[in-house]
Design a protein around this motif. Sequence first.
Motif, PDB file in Angstrom:
ATOM      1  N   VAL A  64     -13.511   3.398   3.927  1.00 34.15           N
ATOM      2  CA  VAL A  64     -13.892   2.797   2.650  1.00 34.15           C
ATOM      3  C   VAL A  64     -12.833   1.777   2.226  1.00 34.15           C
ATOM      4  O   VAL A  64     -11.645   2.103   2.197  1.00 34.15           O
ATOM      5  N   PRO A  65     -13.231   0.544   1.915  1.00 31.31           N
ATOM      6  CA  PRO A  65     -12.249  -0.431   1.412  1.00 31.31           C
ATOM      7  C   PRO A  65     -11.610   0.072   0.110  1.00 31.31           C
ATOM      8  O   PRO A  65     -12.268   0.728  -0.698  1.00 31.31           O
ATOM      9  N   ARG A  66     -10.340  -0.226  -0.065  1.00 33.86           N
ATOM     10  CA  ARG A  66      -9.617   0.159  -1.277  1.00 33.86           C
ATOM     11  C   ARG A  66      -8.864  -1.064  -1.789  1.00 33.86           C
ATOM     12  O   ARG A  66      -7.693  -1.265  -1.456  1.00 33.86           O
ATOM     13  N   PRO A  67      -9.556  -1.885  -2.611  1.00 30.72           N
ATOM     14  CA  PRO A  67      -8.951  -3.137  -3.076  1.00 30.72           C
ATOM     15  C   PRO A  67      -7.609  -2.955  -3.784  1.00 30.72           C
ATOM     16  O   PRO A  67      -6.732  -3.796  -3.642  1.00 30.72           O
ATOM     17  N   GLY A  68      -7.405  -1.854  -4.511  1.00 28.97           N
ATOM     18  CA  GLY A  68      -6.139  -1.635  -5.223  1.00 28.97           C
ATOM     19  C   GLY A  68      -4.955  -1.466  -4.289  1.00 28.97           C
ATOM     20  O   GLY A  68      -3.810  -1.584  -4.700  1.00 28.97           O
ATOM     21  N   THR A  69      -5.241  -1.190  -3.019  1.00 26.87           N
ATOM     22  CA  THR A  69      -4.177  -1.039  -2.024  1.00 26.87           C
ATOM     23  C   THR A  69      -4.190  -2.194  -1.032  1.00 26.87           C
ATOM     24  O   THR A  69      -3.425  -2.196  -0.077  1.00 26.87           O
ATOM     25  N   ASP A  96      -7.970  -7.393   8.226  1.00 27.69           N
ATOM     26  CA  ASP A  96      -7.863  -8.632   7.452  1.00 27.69           C
ATOM     27  C   ASP A  96      -6.396  -9.056   7.448  1.00 27.69           C
ATOM     28  O   ASP A  96      -5.550  -8.379   6.843  1.00 27.69           O
ATOM     29  N   PRO A  97      -6.050 -10.163   8.116  1.00 30.35           N
ATOM     30  CA  PRO A  97      -4.644 -10.563   8.201  1.00 30.35           C
ATOM     31  C   PRO A  97      -3.997 -10.854   6.847  1.00 30.35           C
ATOM     32  O   PRO A  97      -2.776 -10.895   6.752  1.00 30.35           O
ATOM     33  N   ALA A  98      -4.804 -11.012   5.800  1.00 33.96           N
ATOM     34  CA  ALA A  98      -4.242 -11.245   4.468  1.00 33.96           C
ATOM     35  C   ALA A  98      -3.694  -9.952   3.856  1.00 33.96           C
ATOM     36  O   ALA A  98      -2.980  -9.998   2.859  1.00 33.96           O
ATOM     37  N   ASN A  99      -4.039  -8.817   4.434  1.00 38.77           N
ATOM     38  CA  ASN A  99      -3.589  -7.521   3.920  1.00 38.77           C
ATOM     39  C   ASN A  99      -2.346  -7.060   4.676  1.00 38.77           C
ATOM     40  O   ASN A  99      -2.246  -7.268   5.877  1.00 38.77           O
ATOM     41  N   PRO A 100      -1.401  -6.411   3.967  1.00 34.49           N
ATOM     42  CA  PRO A 100      -0.087  -6.139   4.551  1.00 34.49           C
ATOM     43  C   PRO A 100       0.032  -4.897   5.437  1.00 34.49           C
ATOM     44  O   PRO A 100       1.108  -4.663   5.970  1.00 34.49           O
ATOM     45  N   ALA A 101      -1.004  -4.113   5.602  1.00 38.21           N
ATOM     46  CA  ALA A 101      -0.863  -2.870   6.367  1.00 38.21           C
ATOM     47  C   ALA A 101      -0.428  -3.147   7.798  1.00 38.21           C
ATOM     48  O   ALA A 101      -1.085  -3.872   8.534  1.00 38.21           O
ATOM     49  N   ASP A 102       0.698  -2.560   8.168  1.00 38.94           N
ATOM     50  CA  ASP A 102       1.205  -2.617   9.540  1.00 38.94           C
ATOM     51  C   ASP A 102       2.040  -1.351   9.717  1.00 38.94           C
ATOM     52  O   ASP A 102       3.224  -1.324   9.402  1.00 38.94           O
ATOM     53  N   TRP A 103       1.378  -0.305  10.195  1.00 40.41           N
ATOM     54  CA  TRP A 103       1.972   1.021  10.215  1.00 40.41           C
ATOM     55  C   TRP A 103       2.011   1.590  11.621  1.00 40.41           C
ATOM     56  O   TRP A 103       1.164   1.287  12.454  1.00 40.41           O
TER      57      TRP A 103
END
Length: 159
Positions: A64-69, A96-103
């Motif tokens: 589920v997308p979570r725009p707040g995160t 989405d490369p605009a989002n910072p998740a890199d875990w």
Amino acid sequence: MNIQPEDASAAGDLTTIRVDQFLPHPPAKVWRALTEPELLVQWQMPGAENFRLEVGHRYRMTSVPRPGTRFSGALDVQVLAYDIERTLSVRWTDADPANPADWTITWTLEHEGRGTRLFLVHEGFDPDDPAQMMARKIMDGGWRSHVLRALGHTLEELR
């Protein structure tokens, strides 16, 4: 199932989630649930059925997308390393490369008595990014209250 609270020594580390859980199953059985696609799909996100235990293998999972995160709902996954029945490490990045998740998610299995001590380390959160801290909070709770319980149910059903 007994899920232990976060390790006290890591409590101040906002870059990482640490979970330590005992599973009353042998390491070989836990390893199967972590690495066999038909079992992964029972407790991980859709797309886990495309997993292959091969360093460098890539696949996509969705949720589920979570725009707040700033989470788009799609994770690109890459297998980084493994040691059979001992460790598995994967990289999760937001599709989405605009989002910072890199875990990096690392599972470590240790034989303990009649079962397995499973350690989960989920690292790479940016403590200076409020959206990343919200993602950390949600994911910390999700690992503990949903994902590892679902893994436990998968293991209970596995012969």
